[in-house]
Design an enzyme around this catalytic site. Structure first.
Site, mmCIF file in Angstrom:
data_model
loop_
_atom_site.group_PDB
_atom_site.id
_atom_site.type_symbol
_atom_site.label_atom_id
_atom_site.label_comp_id
_atom_site.label_asym_id
_atom_site.label_seq_id
_atom_site.Cartn_x
_atom_site.Cartn_y
_atom_site.Cartn_z
ATOM 1 N N ASP A 35 0.879 -1.136 -0.210
ATOM 2 C CA ASP A 35 0.005 0.161 0.112
ATOM 3 C C ASP A 35 0.954 1.246 0.079
ATOM 4 O O ASP A 35 2.020 1.112 0.057
ATOM 5 C CB ASP A 35 -0.891 -0.145 1.248
ATOM 6 C CG ASP A 35 -2.102 0.809 0.950
ATOM 7 O OD1 ASP A 35 -2.319 1.485 -0.072
ATOM 8 O OD2 ASP A 35 -3.161 0.454 1.886
ATOM 9 N N GLU A 37 0.227 4.515 1.966
ATOM 10 C CA GLU A 37 -0.005 5.367 2.859
ATOM 11 C C GLU A 37 1.135 5.309 3.848
ATOM 12 O O GLU A 37 1.719 6.148 4.713
ATOM 13 C CB GLU A 37 -1.336 5.471 3.473
ATOM 14 C CG GLU A 37 -2.347 6.113 2.725
ATOM 15 C CD GLU A 37 -3.138 5.043 1.887
ATOM 16 O OE1 GLU A 37 -2.560 3.791 1.896
ATOM 17 O OE2 GLU A 37 -3.984 5.058 1.240
ATOM 18 N N HIS A 86 -2.479 -0.158 -3.879
ATOM 19 C CA HIS A 86 -3.139 1.078 -3.432
ATOM 20 C C HIS A 86 -3.922 2.026 -4.790
ATOM 21 O O HIS A 86 -3.385 1.823 -5.915
ATOM 22 C CB HIS A 86 -2.129 2.059 -3.029
ATOM 23 C CG HIS A 86 -2.311 3.481 -2.788
ATOM 24 N ND1 HIS A 86 -3.152 3.849 -1.755
ATOM 25 C CD2 HIS A 86 -2.166 4.397 -3.824
ATOM 26 C CE1 HIS A 86 -3.293 5.277 -2.075
ATOM 27 N NE2 HIS A 86 -2.739 5.696 -3.129
ATOM 28 N N HIS A 130 -1.355 0.975 6.589
ATOM 29 C CA HIS A 130 -1.689 2.182 7.698
ATOM 30 C C HIS A 130 -2.595 1.536 8.636
ATOM 31 O O HIS A 130 -3.178 0.543 8.385
ATOM 32 C CB HIS A 130 -2.231 3.259 6.705
ATOM 33 C CG HIS A 130 -3.226 2.919 5.706
ATOM 34 N ND1 HIS A 130 -4.674 2.688 6.252
ATOM 35 C CD2 HIS A 130 -3.373 2.250 4.481
ATOM 36 C CE1 HIS A 130 -5.434 2.143 5.314
ATOM 37 N NE2 HIS A 130 -4.442 1.825 4.251
ATOM 38 N N HIS A 142 -7.418 5.132 7.552
ATOM 39 C CA HIS A 142 -8.791 4.941 6.756
ATOM 40 C C HIS A 142 -9.128 3.553 6.657
ATOM 41 O O HIS A 142 -7.821 2.523 6.855
ATOM 42 C CB HIS A 142 -8.866 5.294 5.426
ATOM 43 C CG HIS A 142 -8.213 5.057 4.343
ATOM 44 N ND1 HIS A 142 -6.660 5.326 4.375
ATOM 45 C CD2 HIS A 142 -8.125 4.070 3.573
ATOM 46 C CE1 HIS A 142 -6.229 4.493 3.279
ATOM 47 N NE2 HIS A 142 -6.934 3.766 2.676
ATOM 48 N N GLU A 161 -7.453 -2.503 7.604
ATOM 49 C CA GLU A 161 -7.315 -3.391 6.160
ATOM 50 C C GLU A 161 -6.163 -4.780 6.602
ATOM 51 O O GLU A 161 -6.545 -5.731 6.188
ATOM 52 C CB GLU A 161 -6.698 -2.508 5.267
ATOM 53 C CG GLU A 161 -7.602 -1.526 4.766
ATOM 54 C CD GLU A 161 -7.165 -0.481 3.860
ATOM 55 O OE1 GLU A 161 -5.881 -0.708 3.562
ATOM 56 O OE2 GLU A 161 -7.453 0.548 3.334
HETATM 57 ZN ZN LIG Z 1 -3.792 2.862 0.319
#
Ligand SMILES: [Zn+2]
Length: 299
Positions: A35, A37, A86, A130, A142, A161
């Site tokens: 990802d 972030e 991502h 993240h 998020h 996640e």
């Molecule tokens: Zn992401």
């Protein structure tokens, strides 16, 4: 035709078993979901989307992933598959990725952030991950969609996640052995997946859009070392699993977002903003969860 005796059959069987165990011992497949972030240097959505720094951040992401690949290779990985996880899933620079790894790029993909995982893998690593929505001091916190998802609970556990994706890996009996990201993401990895999970903390968030970062050199050295050590101790780490039936609870930001979800069979509203459903099969439930998140985008 020559008739084999019981003894020679037994010897043949032993030879075949030994041969297959030797081949298995040599094979070590590593899966990386990456990802953005939690990548070293990333502190703002300008860097993870269409902002002016996005091009640079793609290079940072590629370099963090390369550090994890090198660590895995040093630990004896014979095959590494990287899934770009991502946004539109076309962030990693294919020409600059370590040539020993295969790259799954682009979207949509049926398994999204976990496309390509199956039971043939020995270990999973999450790079650039993240913290879940609603975390204090977490870069761009998020859960799947910052426009739609307030929270996701599975069997009562509020999931980042990393937890949902670890359950996908666990479905195939593959353990998540390492995560890189900011301090909050690393803490949630240990909280959800267990204390033994190896982490590489590359930054410490100050609020949601600022962070104190390690130097690029220091961060990549850390990711490389932690990836190597995580793959080496993969057998001590258990695949992440919960018990069926799986109870999914999805809380949207607005009550109007539940309206579309209620048209799906088996989905019921449990509060003005939240819906719930159950599934005996985790992957089936996960796909429905993603569909309900998509439906929430229309309202
Ligand atoms: Zn992401």
């Amino acid at each position: 035709m020559h008739r084999m005796t019981c003894g020679s059959l037994l010897i043949l069987l032993i030879v075949l078993l030994l041969a297959s165990s030797v081949t298995n011992a040599q094979k070590l497949k590593v899966y990386i979901s990456a990802d953005m972030e939690g990548i070293t240097g990333v502190v703002s959505a300008d860097q993870t989307g269409a902002g002016p720094d996005y091009g640079m951040a793609r290079k940072w992401m590629t370099d963090d992933v390369n550090a994890a690949i090198v660590g895995a290779l040093e630990a004896g990985a014979t095959e590494v598959v990287v899934n770009d996880s991502h946004g539109d899933m076309r962030n990693i620079l294919p020409g600059e990725l370590n040539p020993n790894a295969a790259l799954i790029s682009g979207s949509p993909k049926p398994f999204g952030m976990m496309q390509g995982i199956d039971a043939s893998f020995d270990a999973v690593m999450f790079v650039g991950y993240h913290a879940r929505a609603g975390t204090v001091d977490a870069v761009l916190d998020h859960t799947i969609s910052s426009a739609v998802v307030y929270s996701i609970r599975i069997n009562g556990i509020e999931m980042p996640e990393l937890g949902i994706n670890a359950l996908v890996a666990g479905y195939y009996n593959v353990p998540v052995v390492m995560l890189s990201g900011d301090r909050s993401a690393c803490e949630q990895a240990k909280e959800v997946l267990g204390e033994k999970t190896v982490v590489a903390q590359v930054k410490e968030a100050i609020g949601r859009t600022a962070a104190k970062n390690l130097s690029f050199e220091g961060a990549r050295k850390l990711i490389r070392q932690q990836a190597k050590s995580a793959i080496e101790k993969r057998k001590e780490l258990k695949p992440y699993k919960l018990n069926a039936p799986y109870r999914f609870e999805l809380a949207y930001f607005r009550s109007s977002q539940t309206d579309n979800a209620l048209s799906v069979r088996g989905v019921k509203r449990i509060s003005p903003r939240a819906v719930q459903f159950e599934s005996e099969d985790f992957i089936v439930g996960c796909k429905l969860l993603r569909a309900l998140i998509s439906l929430g985008r229309d309202n």
